[in-house]
Design a protein around this motif. Structure first.
Motif, PDB file in Angstrom:
ATOM      1  N   GLY A  35      36.518  36.031   3.172  1.00  0.00           N
ATOM      2  CA  GLY A  35      36.764  34.724   2.581  1.00  0.00           C
ATOM      3  C   GLY A  35      35.644  34.325   1.653  1.00  0.00           C
ATOM      4  O   GLY A  35      34.589  34.960   1.620  1.00  0.00           O
ATOM      5  N   ARG A  36      35.895  33.274   0.893  1.00  0.00           N
ATOM      6  CA  ARG A  36      34.855  32.754   0.014  1.00  0.00           C
ATOM      7  C   ARG A  36      33.676  32.285   0.858  1.00  0.00           C
ATOM      8  O   ARG A  36      33.827  31.962   2.035  1.00  0.00           O
ATOM      9  CB  ARG A  36      35.403  31.601  -0.823  1.00  0.00           C
ATOM     10  N   SER A  37      32.518  32.251   0.244  1.00  0.00           N
ATOM     11  CA  SER A  37      31.286  31.981   0.983  1.00  0.00           C
ATOM     12  C   SER A  37      31.254  30.615   1.670  1.00  0.00           C
ATOM     13  O   SER A  37      30.507  30.404   2.601  1.00  0.00           O
ATOM     14  CB  SER A  37      30.088  32.088   0.045  1.00  0.00           C
ATOM     15  N   ASN A  38      32.073  29.678   1.201  1.00  0.00           N
ATOM     16  CA  ASN A  38      32.056  28.338   1.809  1.00  0.00           C
ATOM     17  C   ASN A  38      33.326  28.052   2.608  1.00  0.00           C
ATOM     18  O   ASN A  38      33.682  26.901   2.833  1.00  0.00           O
ATOM     19  CB  ASN A  38      31.872  27.270   0.714  1.00  0.00           C
ATOM     20  N   ALA A  39      34.006  29.105   3.060  1.00  0.00           N
ATOM     21  CA  ALA A  39      35.297  28.912   3.732  1.00  0.00           C
ATOM     22  C   ALA A  39      35.180  28.658   5.231  1.00  0.00           C
ATOM     23  O   ALA A  39      36.179  28.409   5.900  1.00  0.00           O
ATOM     24  CB  ALA A  39      36.199  30.126   3.477  1.00  0.00           C
ATOM     25  N   GLY A  40      33.970  28.740   5.790  1.00  0.00           N
ATOM     26  CA  GLY A  40      33.813  28.502   7.221  1.00  0.00           C
ATOM     27  C   GLY A  40      34.127  29.711   8.074  1.00  0.00           C
ATOM     28  O   GLY A  40      34.625  29.604   9.203  1.00  0.00           O
ATOM     29  N   VAL A 116      42.091  36.318   6.343  1.00  0.00           N
ATOM     30  CA  VAL A 116      41.556  35.728   5.106  1.00  0.00           C
ATOM     31  C   VAL A 116      41.391  34.234   5.336  1.00  0.00           C
ATOM     32  O   VAL A 116      42.346  33.533   5.674  1.00  0.00           O
ATOM     33  CB  VAL A 116      42.500  35.983   3.907  1.00  0.00           C
ATOM     34  N   LEU A 117      40.157  33.759   5.182  1.00  0.00           N
ATOM     35  CA  LEU A 117      39.861  32.343   5.426  1.00  0.00           C
ATOM     36  C   LEU A 117      39.704  31.600   4.114  1.00  0.00           C
ATOM     37  O   LEU A 117      38.999  32.061   3.212  1.00  0.00           O
ATOM     38  CB  LEU A 117      38.591  32.223   6.282  1.00  0.00           C
ATOM     39  N   MET A 118      40.398  30.455   4.022  1.00  0.00           N
ATOM     40  CA  MET A 118      40.353  29.640   2.804  1.00  0.00           C
ATOM     41  C   MET A 118      40.236  28.181   3.194  1.00  0.00           C
ATOM     42  O   MET A 118      40.908  27.734   4.131  1.00  0.00           O
ATOM     43  CB  MET A 118      41.634  29.842   1.981  1.00  0.00           C
ATOM     44  N   VAL A 142      48.305  40.427   7.331  1.00  0.00           N
ATOM     45  CA  VAL A 142      47.346  39.406   6.923  1.00  0.00           C
ATOM     46  C   VAL A 142      47.545  38.131   7.752  1.00  0.00           C
ATOM     47  O   VAL A 142      48.674  37.689   7.956  1.00  0.00           O
ATOM     48  CB  VAL A 142      47.507  39.048   5.424  1.00  0.00           C
ATOM     49  N   LEU A 143      46.432  37.577   8.209  1.00  0.00           N
ATOM     50  CA  LEU A 143      46.433  36.260   8.835  1.00  0.00           C
ATOM     51  C   LEU A 143      45.630  35.347   7.925  1.00  0.00           C
ATOM     52  O   LEU A 143      44.414  35.517   7.786  1.00  0.00           O
ATOM     53  CB  LEU A 143      45.801  36.330  10.231  1.00  0.00           C
ATOM     54  N   ALA A 144      46.318  34.422   7.245  1.00  0.00           N
ATOM     55  CA  ALA A 144      45.633  33.483   6.359  1.00  0.00           C
ATOM     56  C   ALA A 144      45.348  32.203   7.145  1.00  0.00           C
ATOM     57  O   ALA A 144      46.281  31.515   7.571  1.00  0.00           O
ATOM     58  CB  ALA A 144      46.489  33.182   5.129  1.00  0.00           C
ATOM     59  N   LEU A 145      44.072  31.917   7.355  1.00  0.00           N
ATOM     60  CA  LEU A 145      43.680  30.697   8.069  1.00  0.00           C
ATOM     61  C   LEU A 145      43.152  29.681   7.064  1.00  0.00           C
ATOM     62  O   LEU A 145      42.188  29.950   6.345  1.00  0.00           O
ATOM     63  CB  LEU A 145      42.604  31.010   9.110  1.00  0.00           C
ATOM     64  N   LEU A 146      43.812  28.521   7.013  1.00  0.00           N
ATOM     65  CA  LEU A 146      43.378  27.459   6.116  1.00  0.00           C
ATOM     66  C   LEU A 146      42.403  26.573   6.891  1.00  0.00           C
ATOM     67  O   LEU A 146      42.809  25.731   7.694  1.00  0.00           O
ATOM     68  CB  LEU A 146      44.582  26.664   5.611  1.00  0.00           C
TER      69      LEU A 146
END
Length: 214
Positions: A35-40, A116-118, A142-146
């Motif tokens: 995930g992006r660096s600020n996605a937690g 994938v964290l967003m 894929v598990l996309a976690l918002l």
């Protein structure tokens, strides 16, 4: 059928590696977090394993510069990949991380699922979409976690989840999307179930392969 129950709470740190050559042997089953660096990402890992400091969290995004490996059981690993897309990182360092990330995704045979964290307020940036698209093409689930779902009202969070599902539907593939909050444990049960199933299914496939070989 395997009745093996996976307990993510057992996860413990094993190694930090700058690239795939320093990782454990490429066998068993790995579930990677990206995930992006600020996605937690670190907070999510800690929440899913019910541990306060398994993955180091930082007020400064982009601190995950290495590939961090956590073993759940023998041959079962959670892998925390370098964060991507954070602007305040020197270009050379960014290139180095991106290379390590790309190599891992393309060459690691034991990778069996991608989380994938967003940030729920800014999902599906270009790099997120590219990563999910790549995973589908590679036939990876894929598990996309918002993440940070607590930052929105329940109605807005649900609308964001539906919108992301709609935008990812054309890709096909095995993609699950959930709102997630480390603070309120939103999406905890669903995410844990998906990851545990990935491990269990692959154990069953391995056992079946072994029986055929015999």
């Amino acid at each position: 059928m395997s009745d093996h129950t996976i307990n993510l709470n057992k996860a413990h740190f094993t190694i930090s590696a700058p690239d795939i050559r320093k990782l454990p042997n490429d066998d068993g089953i790995e579930v990677a977090f990206a995930g992006r660096s600020n996605a937690g990402k670190s907070s999510a890992l800690n929440t899913l394993t019910r541990q306060k400091s398994l993955a180091r969290t930082s007020k400064t995004p982009g601190r995950t510069q290495l590939i961090n490996v956590f073993e759940v059981e023998e041959g079962m690993r959670l892998v925390d990949l370098p964060g991507y897309g954070f602007a305040k990182v020197p270009l050379e360092m960014k290139k180095k991380w991106q290379k390590a990330l790309g190599e891992y995704l393309e060459k690691r045979e034991s990778l069996q699922g991608l989380v994938v964290l967003m940030d729920i307020r800014h999902p599906l940036k270009d790099l997120d979409h590219q990563l999910i698209e790549w995973a589908v093409e590679s036939e990876l689930p894929v598990l996309a976690l918002l993440t940070k779902a607590d930052k929105l009202s329940q109605g807005k969070a649900s609308a964001q989840v539906l919108d992301v599902k709609k935008k990812l539907k054309p890709l096909g593939g095995d993609i699950k999307v959930y709102g997630f909050s480390s603070l309120k444990r939103t999406g905890f049960d669903q995410a844990t179930q998906v990851i545990s199933q990935w491990f269990s299914q692959n154990i069953e496939n391995t056992e079946e392969s072994d029986e055929v070989a015999e």
